[in-house]
Scaffold this active site. Structure first.
Site, PDB file in Angstrom:
ATOM      1  N   GLN A  85       8.778   5.399 131.971  1.00 40.20           N
ATOM      2  CA  GLN A  85       9.569   5.987 130.896  1.00 40.20           C
ATOM      3  C   GLN A  85      11.063   5.791 131.165  1.00 40.20           C
ATOM      4  O   GLN A  85      11.506   5.977 132.295  1.00 40.20           O
ATOM      5  CB  GLN A  85       9.257   7.477 130.805  1.00 40.20           C
ATOM      6  CG  GLN A  85       9.814   8.146 129.573  1.00 40.20           C
ATOM      7  CD  GLN A  85       9.393   9.607 129.488  1.00 40.20           C
ATOM      8  OE1 GLN A  85       9.836  10.426 130.281  1.00 40.20           O
ATOM      9  NE2 GLN A  85       8.540   9.931 128.531  1.00 40.20           N
ATOM     10  N   GLY A  86      11.814   5.418 130.159  1.00 40.85           N
ATOM     11  CA  GLY A  86      13.260   5.278 130.316  1.00 40.85           C
ATOM     12  C   GLY A  86      13.976   6.167 129.316  1.00 40.85           C
ATOM     13  O   GLY A  86      14.489   5.689 128.302  1.00 40.85           O
TER      14      GLY A  86
ATOM     15  N   SER B 192      15.722   9.676 130.443  1.00 40.35           N
ATOM     16  CA  SER B 192      16.861  10.383 131.055  1.00 40.35           C
ATOM     17  C   SER B 192      17.928   9.415 131.543  1.00 40.35           C
ATOM     18  O   SER B 192      17.640   8.293 131.946  1.00 40.35           O
ATOM     19  CB  SER B 192      16.388  11.191 132.267  1.00 40.35           C
ATOM     20  OG  SER B 192      15.573  12.242 131.862  1.00 40.35           O
TER      21      SER B 192
ATOM     22  N   SER C  89       9.868   7.565 136.667  1.00 35.54           N
ATOM     23  CA  SER C  89       8.750   7.627 137.607  1.00 35.54           C
ATOM     24  C   SER C  89       8.069   6.267 137.675  1.00 35.54           C
ATOM     25  O   SER C  89       7.737   5.680 136.639  1.00 35.54           O
ATOM     26  CB  SER C  89       7.713   8.659 137.166  1.00 35.54           C
ATOM     27  OG  SER C  89       8.281   9.934 137.176  1.00 35.54           O
TER      28      SER C  89
ATOM     29  N   GLU D 224      -1.770  14.429 122.272  1.00 35.75           N
ATOM     30  CA  GLU D 224      -2.574  15.018 123.347  1.00 35.75           C
ATOM     31  C   GLU D 224      -3.126  16.384 122.969  1.00 35.75           C
ATOM     32  O   GLU D 224      -4.026  16.898 123.627  1.00 35.75           O
ATOM     33  CB  GLU D 224      -1.724  15.148 124.614  1.00 35.75           C
ATOM     34  CG  GLU D 224      -1.504  13.833 125.320  1.00 35.75           C
ATOM     35  CD  GLU D 224      -2.564  13.603 126.393  1.00 35.75           C
ATOM     36  OE1 GLU D 224      -2.884  14.566 127.104  1.00 35.75           O
ATOM     37  OE2 GLU D 224      -3.069  12.480 126.508  1.00 35.75           O
TER      38      GLU D 224
ATOM     39  N   GLU E  68      15.379  26.244 132.475  1.00 29.84           N
ATOM     40  CA  GLU E  68      16.453  26.800 131.636  1.00 29.84           C
ATOM     41  C   GLU E  68      16.402  26.208 130.222  1.00 29.84           C
ATOM     42  O   GLU E  68      16.551  26.922 129.234  1.00 29.84           O
ATOM     43  CB  GLU E  68      17.824  26.511 132.265  1.00 29.84           C
ATOM     44  CG  GLU E  68      18.100  27.314 133.528  1.00 29.84           C
ATOM     45  CD  GLU E  68      17.232  26.894 134.716  1.00 29.84           C
ATOM     46  OE1 GLU E  68      17.083  25.688 134.952  1.00 29.84           O
ATOM     47  OE2 GLU E  68      16.675  27.789 135.384  1.00 29.84           O
TER      48      GLU E  68
END
Lengths: 392, 322, 392, 322
Positions: free
Chosen positions: C125-126, C128, C160, C243, C372
């Site tokens: 995944q790209g 962040s 990841s 999902e 948060e």
């Protein structure tokens, strides 16, 4: 870091202890109302007559004129002796009096300090408003100058013992056009003035200590302004230095006594399942031990605060750390009591009214600045974190 | 086993009819008046409560009930918690399941014979809660038992933390009852009631946080308040999910005792924490008797105590208590 | 609220269980690196060959085309059988694949879904970026259209298995002049494209699962854009519905197993003072019992989430409640382990590497939205509280 | 007794000289290099550490020390915690107090003979921490004892949570040592070290919260972060106050065991909670080995374990443990 000791201090301590042993009232303090106020005034009078009123207040106005060290010793011995809380004398002794000492005119001091120390008159505080609780600078109660008087209109809330007090330290807005923190004045208000309507508020514990106060064209002499007109914010802020961190010693020792009482109860009471005592449960040990450590830390934080107070004229924001610790701990201590005493602990009355103390304990994390407001102050004023865009 | 926690249409209808009735006849504000406390308002609405079918909801039709399940009973108990209805109404829901004979059971279902909770305090007697008009006690004593109220000795009124119920101290000694399916069911209903308190206080806090302004904006815009509310929502959701999961799977091969103890532990935690947070969010107002926030806190303590307390649930969860 | 059951589902469950019993790899999964990736791909291939890949994926692309109920049963049995985590296949199976199913073109689906299910290619995944972690919409990685290609420059972080993946689901800013959430595109990026530089990042646990990825004039065919150019935010947001709340079942069951393992250890280990076992301390009972109740609640919250998911196309913000509960609970479970195992529990390695799991557990309250950020979402999107002035 | 917790001029000078030395020679970043771990950097700075007078600080002048008190030792131990100095340096500060004869004591004060911590794990041997170069072990075994390192059997290296110290597992069995004044002193120094960790992580988190921006402003402007930092400050302040209060009043008639246990409990809690919060505030970066945040967390666990763990402190606080 050292222990401060001297033969003189030891002698002073012995003197305190001896007098308190002989003079602390043995009768039960009435829980509320005029009977409680009269009790508080009588006890103050007795202290005055014994020479113990205003240990660090100026001699000229009836105090003893001693240093913060003696004041500290007196506070400690007072609490250890189980002397009554100052209660309806608290604002006069710990806030209004000190404010007058720092910022009052000679005439104001001469008029008020002696009557406080002699237990003749007590005070209440008029700071919070329905729309300005946490945000004090938002206060709206208006005072307009009319000749040599201020004419006050508005309302104050959370006024402790407002229905039982002679005088009030009152913050009013004297200039609505100035920025929020400016334009506020600190005024001595006689609670018997026409136009003042006092409505007591019952707390969830059942006690009635708070009031809402309404002001309808209430005329207060301009001579009652402490400091400058529009300079009230500064007057209010500089007050706090006088106590030098000693003001909470009574509460600290009281909470420590409560934890000891709780530990004694856990050793004494049979466990819920009938096997052994409550304290035989390791979970109870863990909870009570943590509370004991935390009240020891409260004692230590108070000592640190007094150590700073002895060196600073204006107290820093670190006091919020002690207040936050105390407020949260107080609630946890009393919640633990209800938890481990079981169903019997829910009964009111008794030797120690645990539910009453539990319900009252909520006030420490709410009154005089909620825990949230204190965390803001610690974050911004102790740690230097930036203000949020919202807390203008 | 796939557990669908979405209410069925029937369940939704039952819950809504009970909620609508309670909102109309037993709003929480009633408790501000001493005359409506102690189960008095409920006594005045007794015929309607009976007519709603509350007291035979989960009882087999063959035994005079509506033949629904524990899930439906739990939905009702949660609604009772939302409105701080007298615990005696929950006791009346439990009592028919414990009745030893058809006649008593029928009288309980019909609301003619009335029950109230009593709890055992160690060897030293116990408390009777809102017992006015009741002839029977649902005795919470580790397990649960239905006994005639005469067996309690002469109850003596005491003041307790929750002044909106009438509590009497009993001096008779009672044996502990063993944990069984009936006591697990009773525990789940108490957990559902506590879940109702957790949800009601969450909603009350949120409503206040949206309207109350400080520093020029609604206090709910501040993260300190927002995150407190988010934690309230999370605790309430966990208690709710566990409570209804335990109810819907009850008797289906899992360990009902552990599931019920988990529900009770989470519901007690959520009710007490949320009731406290609700007071905190209401600030000074929350500390007064004029605001209803304290009513939930006090009732949460009472119900948590009736359910046996977290230490008991914890020991049961690890199998270190009977 | 009811138990969903049918002879067909029971039969399907038996079938799952039987196949898993025979096929779950017995060999230890390598903890990191290419060996781990190869293990994950091989296990996926085996599932595919057994007919178990993509239980609810479309039949046309190699899935079984069954309902969410069978998917749920498969997830449950998979976790109960102790089958390996999907690991370096996770993004492909649980995020990129579902996104393509919902938003991909026919050609995109035909190209990618089968290679995922067959375990031939995996994804990372790209999303962040160093300056856009919690605040995804602040992403700056730029993509400029040049003929029939996008030319990408910028950097992504917390990717990841980026060093082990064939493909990447990449969010890029295709129009910097549009408002923050607009102007973003969702692109299929081949990790072998020239100009991509991958720098692995070691986590505090010692494992290297994350990467920072740098893009220097990386050319990606426009045909690889999923959905519309500048429509990437919507593509990313609608993915999550696929999902239907089942994605966390494996983690939930794993955490439940961890608590059981911990309880077993407490029953087994001698107490620190040599008297009895660790579990004989009531404080340990209290802690472990609370954790057991909380993992049961996690199971129940997941069931509630799946119950909602079966009825909603686009998932609501309630998923944040499950994620918050899981993230905080996971850390508490592992901290309790270190606490009650004593000094021996600090040793690495062993049957169950407690410190490793403890250190890794921190990621659940940080990765994919910190606790948060989740509390903000619960407050604003579940409870309807107003946005702060800052969270524009 | 009036306790002034404000450092005296002498105390400030001692602390500042130690802090300045550590900032210069043993900055935390050194631990990123395996070559400087395991006490290696400390060994390289051994002569200067000795010259600073660390190892005889609290020892009577008659016994070869500087004649200062436990408060001064605690200030130094806190500084060591701020810089994650090898626990062996703390062991070396404690060892002279335990030495049975003048010769060994003198050699320890002079840094010629070296000590390291060992802790007893039940009946099953224990761990030796950063023992390279040490001939003696300060054995933490309920109480504390100084023993020759040979008595430990043959220690075998193990990997543990804190990879920046070298830990060896010993298989020899040791008797528990009784709690006494020496062990209370040792416990207070460990508490001071943990307080240092609590303060260092507070400061690291605050510095990051001031510079790191998200949503267009420094994250420290958000109440969620600000209040987390405020709680860090409060926990650290409580641990600090209790630690130094206990140190300055040590031996003056209060129960030193209870005061030290309270300090250790609060310092453990503050160190672990603050180290965790520091990681949380650093977000993804805090989770990596590239950021120093994890070094504090791991060391906090190690030191908490050496100090005996919170359950032991709790039992001592209530007098339910020896």
């Amino acid at each position: 870091m050292k222990i401060i000791e001297s033969p003189e201090l030891d002698a002073f301590r012995d003197e305190c202890r001896a007098w308190l042993a002989d003079n602390v009232p043995r009768e039960k303090r009435p829980p509320e109302g005029p009977a409680m106020r009269d009790f508080d005034l009588a006890w103050q009078k007795r202290q005055y007559e014994g020479g113990w009123a205003g240990v660090s207040w100026p001699k000229d106005y009836g105090g003893r004129g001693l240093s913060v060290l003696e004041q500290l010793v007196w506070h400690e011995e007072y609490a250890r002796a189980g002397a009554p809380p100052s209660g309806s004398m608290f604002v006069a002794l710990s806030h209004a009096g000190p404010t007058l000492i720092v910022s009052g005119s000679k005439a104001q001091k001469a008029r008020h300090l002696p009557t406080i120390l002699r237990g003749e008159e007590n005070w209440c505080q008029g700071f919070s408003e329905p729309g300005a609780g946490s945000d004090l600078a938002a206060l709206k109660t208006r005072a307009v100058i009319d000749g040599d008087h201020l004419v006050v209109n508005g309302t104050k809330i959370w006024t402790s013992y407002g229905h039982l007090a002679t005088w009030q330290e009152l913050l009013v807005r004297t200039d609505p056009d100035l920025p929020r923190h400016k334009g506020i004045s600190w005024v001595i208000c006689d609670m018997r003035t026409p136009g003042i309507d006092i409505r007591p508020i019952k707390a969830m514990s059942g006690l009635t200590h708070f009031c809402q106060v309404f002001y309808d064209d209430v005329r207060i002499p301009l001579a009652n302004v402490v400091g400058e007109v529009n300079g009230g914010w500064r007057v209010a802020m500089t007050t706090l230095g006088f106590e030098r961190g000693t003001g909470t010693i009574a509460h600290q020792i009281e909470l420590s006594n409560t934890v000891d009482r709780l530990i004694a109860a856990a050793r004494d009471l049979p466990a819920a399942d009938g096997r052994g005592r409550v304290i035989d449960d390791g979970a109870v040990v863990a909870d009570l031990a943590t509370l004991r450590a935390e009240v020891l830390a409260l004692r230590s934080l108070t000592a640190a605060s007094v150590s700073r107070g002895m060196r600073e004229e204006v107290p820093g924001a670190e006091g919020n750390i002690v207040a936050l610790w105390f407020g949260e701990l107080s609630r946890r201590v009393h919640a633990a009591a209800l938890d481990l005493l079981g169903p019997r602990g829910l009964e009111r009355g008794g030797d120690h009214d645990w539910p009453l103390h539990y319900l009252e304990a909520y006030k420490w994390a709410i009154g005089g600045g909620t825990s949230e407001i204190r965390r803001n102050a610690i974050g911004e004023r102790v740690l230097g974190l930036p203000k949020g865009p919202s807390a203008r | 086993m796939i557990v669908d926690l979405h209410p069925t249409e029937d369940q939704r209808m039952i819950e809504e009819s009970v909620r609508a009735f309670l909102a109309d006849r037993l709003p929480v504000e009633r408790l501000r008046e001493p005359a409506h406390q102690g189960g008095a308002a409920e006594a005045a609405a007794w015929a309607e409560l009976t007519a709603l079918g509350l007291f035979g909801l989960g009882l087999d039709e063959a035994r005079g009930g509506l033949g629904l399940g524990l899930a439906e009973e739990a939905l009702v108990a949660r609604a009772l918690g939302l409105h701080l209805v007298s615990p005696s109404v929950v006791a009346q829901m439990i009592a028919p399941h414990l009745a030893p004979d058809d006649a008593l059971r029928a009288a309980l279902v019909a609301g003619e014979t009335r029950a109230a909770f009593a709890n055992r305090i160690g060897e030293a007697g116990g408390h009777l809660i809102d017992g006015a008009g009741a002839s029977h006690a649902v005795l919470l004593a580790g397990g649960v038992a239905l006994i005639g109220i005469d067996a309690l000795g002469s109850p003596e009124p005491v003041d307790a933390i929750d002044e909106t119920v009438r509590i009497a101290r009993m001096l008779a000694a009672f044996p502990a009852a063993p944990r069984d399916a009936a006591s697990d069911r009773a525990l789940l209903l108490l957990a559902a009631y506590l879940t109702g308190i957790a949800q009601a206080t969450r909603d009350m806090a949120v409503a206040y946080a949206i309207t109350r302004e400080q520093f020029g904006q609604p206090i709910g815009a501040f993260q300190a308040i927002k995150h407190m509310a988010a934690d309230m929502a999370t605790r309430a959701a966990a208690a709710e999910a566990q409570c209804f999961h335990a109810a819907v799977t009850f008797g289906r091969g899992l360990d009902d005792g552990i599931e019920a103890a988990a529900a009770a532990l989470l519901a007690e935690t959520a009710a007490l924490a949320n009731a406290g947070a609700n007071i905190q969010i209401h600030g000074g107002m929350g500390f007064t008797a004029e605001c209803d926030a304290h009513l939930y806190l006090k009732r949460a303590h009472l119900l948590a105590s009736l359910a046996g307390g977290r230490r008991l649930h914890q020991r049961r969860l690890l199998g270190t208590a009977s």
